[in-house]
Scaffold this motif. Sequence first.
Motif, PDB file in Angstrom:
ATOM      1  N   LEU A  54      46.732  66.332   0.109  1.00  0.00           N
ATOM      2  CA  LEU A  54      47.859  66.858  -0.658  1.00  0.00           C
ATOM      3  C   LEU A  54      49.157  66.178  -0.241  1.00  0.00           C
ATOM      4  O   LEU A  54      49.952  65.753  -1.093  1.00  0.00           O
ATOM      5  N   LEU A  55      49.361  66.033   1.061  1.00  0.00           N
ATOM      6  CA  LEU A  55      50.555  65.343   1.544  1.00  0.00           C
ATOM      7  C   LEU A  55      50.567  63.886   1.078  1.00  0.00           C
ATOM      8  O   LEU A  55      51.600  63.369   0.641  1.00  0.00           O
ATOM      9  N   TRP A  56      49.415  63.219   1.165  1.00  0.00           N
ATOM     10  CA  TRP A  56      49.314  61.832   0.726  1.00  0.00           C
ATOM     11  C   TRP A  56      49.668  61.709  -0.754  1.00  0.00           C
ATOM     12  O   TRP A  56      50.405  60.813  -1.161  1.00  0.00           O
ATOM     13  N   ALA A  57      49.126  62.605  -1.570  1.00  0.00           N
ATOM     14  CA  ALA A  57      49.365  62.529  -3.017  1.00  0.00           C
ATOM     15  C   ALA A  57      50.842  62.713  -3.345  1.00  0.00           C
ATOM     16  O   ALA A  57      51.377  62.014  -4.214  1.00  0.00           O
ATOM     17  N   THR A  58      51.520  63.629  -2.666  1.00  0.00           N
ATOM     18  CA  THR A  58      52.947  63.819  -2.955  1.00  0.00           C
ATOM     19  C   THR A  58      53.763  62.616  -2.489  1.00  0.00           C
ATOM     20  O   THR A  58      54.710  62.220  -3.165  1.00  0.00           O
ATOM     21  N   LYS A  59      53.393  62.037  -1.370  1.00  0.00           N
ATOM     22  CA  LYS A  59      54.119  60.859  -0.870  1.00  0.00           C
ATOM     23  C   LYS A  59      53.859  59.616  -1.720  1.00  0.00           C
ATOM     24  O   LYS A  59      54.676  58.701  -1.753  1.00  0.00           O
ATOM     25  N   ASN A  60      52.721  59.578  -2.395  1.00  0.00           N
ATOM     26  CA  ASN A  60      52.342  58.422  -3.193  1.00  0.00           C
ATOM     27  C   ASN A  60      52.388  58.717  -4.693  1.00  0.00           C
ATOM     28  O   ASN A  60      51.702  58.061  -5.486  1.00  0.00           O
ATOM     29  N   ALA A  61      53.214  59.665  -5.072  1.00  0.00           N
ATOM     30  CA  ALA A  61      53.301  60.071  -6.478  1.00  0.00           C
ATOM     31  C   ALA A  61      53.659  58.909  -7.390  1.00  0.00           C
ATOM     32  O   ALA A  61      53.105  58.781  -8.484  1.00  0.00           O
ATOM     33  N   THR A  62      54.564  58.059  -6.971  1.00  0.00           N
ATOM     34  CA  THR A  62      54.963  56.922  -7.805  1.00  0.00           C
ATOM     35  C   THR A  62      53.771  56.011  -8.074  1.00  0.00           C
ATOM     36  O   THR A  62      53.531  55.616  -9.219  1.00  0.00           O
ATOM     37  N   MET A  63      53.009  55.708  -7.044  1.00  0.00           N
ATOM     38  CA  MET A  63      51.833  54.861  -7.212  1.00  0.00           C
ATOM     39  C   MET A  63      50.812  55.528  -8.147  1.00  0.00           C
ATOM     40  O   MET A  63      50.150  54.862  -8.940  1.00  0.00           O
TER      41      MET A  63
END
Length: 83
Positions: A54-63
Amino acid sequence: MYHEGAWSMGDLTDEDMNCRMFTRDLGAVCVNVDYRLAPEHKFPTGIHDCWDTLLWATKNATMLQATPTRGLIVGGSSALLEG
């Protein structure tokens, strides 16, 4: 989406259709999460994997071409063992 399996079984195929429908019907970006399973990985390893994703997905939202400022839906099937 997190799959069911009492933290000891299941895989990405369990939520695949739901992710496809959310993407198609809602125009959402759906991240289908697999996590390490018991008994090879003791509880709560799977929970930590889910949180980290979940943390990864929010940090990589642009990608991911996602817009988390519009809101997040976090869901999946029950990981509790039902008898």
